[in-house]
Design a protein around this motif. Structure first.
Motif, short mmCIF file in Angstrom:
data_model
loop_
_atom_site.label_atom_id
_atom_site.label_comp_id
_atom_site.label_asym_id
_atom_site.label_seq_id
_atom_site.Cartn_x
_atom_site.Cartn_y
_atom_site.Cartn_z
N ALA C 112 1.01 -1.13 0.09
CA ALA C 112 -0.11 -0.05 -0.07
C ALA C 112 0.91 1.18 0.04
N GLY C 115 2.54 1.74 -3.31
CA GLY C 115 1.68 2.38 -4.26
C GLY C 115 1.40 3.80 -3.84
N GLN C 116 1.08 4.01 -2.73
CA GLN C 116 0.79 5.59 -2.34
C GLN C 116 1.99 6.41 -2.78
N GLN C 118 3.77 6.12 -5.35
CA GLN C 118 3.86 6.83 -6.73
C GLN C 118 3.06 7.76 -6.77
N ARG D 111 2.69 4.87 -13.87
CA ARG D 111 3.15 4.97 -12.64
C ARG D 111 2.09 5.22 -11.72
N ALA D 112 1.29 6.20 -11.76
CA ALA D 112 0.31 6.51 -11.13
C ALA D 112 -0.93 5.39 -11.07
N ALA D 114 -0.11 2.23 -11.71
CA ALA D 114 0.46 0.97 -10.98
C ALA D 114 0.23 1.22 -9.39
N GLY D 115 0.51 2.46 -8.86
CA GLY D 115 0.30 2.93 -7.69
C GLY D 115 -0.83 2.49 -7.22
N GLN D 116 -2.04 2.90 -7.84
CA GLN D 116 -3.47 2.70 -7.58
C GLN D 116 -3.62 1.41 -7.38
N GLN D 118 -2.01 -0.89 -6.49
CA GLN D 118 -1.67 -1.72 -5.19
C GLN D 118 -2.82 -1.62 -4.37
N HIS D 119 -3.71 -0.52 -4.14
CA HIS D 119 -4.89 -0.44 -3.40
C HIS D 119 -6.06 -1.00 -3.93
N LEU D 174 9.70 1.83 -9.74
CA LEU D 174 8.85 2.00 -8.86
C LEU D 174 9.35 1.87 -7.21
#
Lengths: 198, 198, 198, 198
Positions: C112, C115-116, C118, D111-112, D114-116, D118-119, D174
């Motif tokens: 998490a 992810g954040q 990023q 990247r954004a 991929a980050g999201q 994760q949630h 990342l």
DNA sequence: TGTTAACCGAGACGGTACGTCCTGTCTTTAA
DNA sequence: TTAAAGACAGGACGTACCGTCTCGGTTAACA
């Protein structure tokens, strides 16, 4: 209520009358039940089943809500009738004023607003200009009619006379908290007539 | 030196007069600068350099702080003098009352407390019983002396008379916000005397 | 440390350890139950039985809460042991890393936070500098020991080597979501040894 | 469909291409200017001069808008060319991948997302299945061609090989945030070839 | 040549969470 | 015993977005 007045909920014409009424009623109820401090925007919203933002969209603060609620309620009251007799008119009118201030729900709202106005000069000005001045005009009417009829001297300072007539009533309501019985208001009229009618 | 008066900061000898004064002054200042809503316990504590707990230890609420500040200030004012002449006494006294309510710092505190009393019946009762009743007794004195001297009829309802004399002043102060000039108060006395002194 | 750490609740020494733990646990639980979006300051406060202000007093944002929760959990894991044999050390360590990232609660918190990160370069920097750099140092240790022992060439670029060893693991965890079985990590080690130990 | 896609504004034949483009651009711009958290439906609508409802009509959420914007941008990039030489193809392709991920606008969107992801496991799955799998197929092509040519052993596990080749790049992008220079990607290819070509 | 249906902008609506401020209670250390 | 300091649970503040809705206007295909 002629016909339609379609109950719309959020559209480009503007606001929801339904929500507006719910807010005003909720504010009134909360004031009656819990007093001024118990009136909160969150509380109004919760009781009215309305979003906080809807309140903030249309009213800048909780006193504005109460002010509008008060305005709606006050309209019908307190228009002195034209009886052609000064004494009767004044006695009736002052008694009605006393009853309004001490005994009615909008009277309670007025007391709360008058109290808050002591903390907030802007509210004080608004209360006077937008709400009480109209009432004061109505109060003035019997005196002006009497001057026209010759019952009162033409050079009477109507504003001073008015303050002497209604001032003691507001004083009891806002300061001493004493009751304002019919004898008290009648006595105010008697004193006034004794001085100004020969 | 006799007794304490030592400027102590936390000790076993009792409460700090220093802290008490700092709190009262801070409350007064905040009221003057930011109005009633700007008076908070946290704000008083911060400005007075005092712990919140110290305030809560000695005063139940912020209005009690203001009430005490008000009491200290009001004592010296407004004791009508005995001139042996009703008209002179009343004119002087009402003029002083008007000046106190409209022009002084403690007058501003009074207006704030009177405002708050509209929201809080307990405060209203306390304000009347502990603070205004004494003043009202002092107000009553000239009338009672005049009754004794035979200047006023023995069956005069002193309370009603008083309401008619001071009511219009409070009304202007609390409701209309109009100024209360000497002519206005003198006129109140004139009306009163015209009625009761044949 | 040693001894007491008396369980105080709000005093001048500082914060309540009780509240701190409750907040960290609540945040962990919420992340596990509802995902990152389900972690809100209000939710943490409610579940921890803590005031929102208490959270804001000690943590700037919800990610800081998670970061602290993560730090507490991660300490014990992932310190590669010194076996005197590079292949064994690397195989064991990479397997443990994979298990940590894919199978543990703190691994979920890490994902998490990564992810954040990023979305938030500051968080990214903090995550790297305060949390991952220590881990990276620990990761580096086996390679450095092997260089000392002569098992690896002295001019090995350790950082590049490390990226080739752990990169594919993070890639599967963060991008493809594939499982990371022992065969996969062992194969990474095999490729590495095949290249650098002629 | 064929040809025109006339620029219509509101009609029964379908959506406004004008609005669609405005939304995608607005989302891209907001991501670049304010980061992922600065991308809101309201903000997109305001900047695109479009009604919120228009966005909700065509995209379930803001990530779907970004996903579509990303898809449009990514298509042209990253198709490895057929040079007939594995080393050259891989070196060129990995360098382009690194440049795409670290240096381009769509790389920032990736990247954004991929980050999201994760949630949000659903987003993760969608990202993989609808967007990255195609890319992965293109990545695989050079290896498969080399297997056919006999440059690589027939029993090569292509997926594992791919993870070892691109994994370290994604890891730097990342996780560590390190730059990904040409030397780094060339070294990945060298390591790969050293192991698998006799 | 109107009618009509799909889409558009606008924006009000009921909500949730934000981060701030103040309340009144508490616990500690110092004097 | 009182004081300063300040952490605590609680709750209202006013703001920003969420996702839903209803409206009046525009436009093309069809009647």
């Amino acid at each position: 209520m002629g016909g339609s007045t379609a109950p719309h909920r959020g559209n480009r014409h503007g606001r929801s009358e339904e929500a507006r009424q719910a807010v005003l009623e909720a504010a009134d109820d909360l004031l009656a039940e819990r007093g001024f401090a118990g009136v909160t925007i969150e509380g109004i919203a919760a009781r009215a089943g309305v979003a906080k933002q809807t309140i903030y969209r249309w009213w800048p603060s909780k006193v504005d809500v109460l002010l509008e609620a008060f305005t709606e309620d006050m309209a019908e009251h307190l228009t002195p009738e034209d009886h052609g007799d000064l004494g009767t008119e004044l006695r009736t009118h002052l008694a009605r004023l006393a009853e309004f201030l001490t005994g009615s729900d909008p009277g309670a709202v007025f007391r709360a607003l008058a109290g808050q106005a002591q903390h907030d000069p802007q509210l004080a000005a608004r209360l006077r200009d937008d709400h009480l001045s109209g009432q004061r005009d109505r109060d003035r009417a019997p005196l002006l009619r009497a001057v026209e009829r010759g019952e009162l001297p033409a050079d009477l300072d109507v504003d001073v006379a008015l303050d002497q007539l209604v001032g003691p009533i507001y004083y009891r309501v806002l300061v001493t908290g004493s009751p304002v019985p019919r004898t008290f208001t009648d006595d105010l009229v008697a004193a006034f007539l004794h001085r100004h009618q020969h």
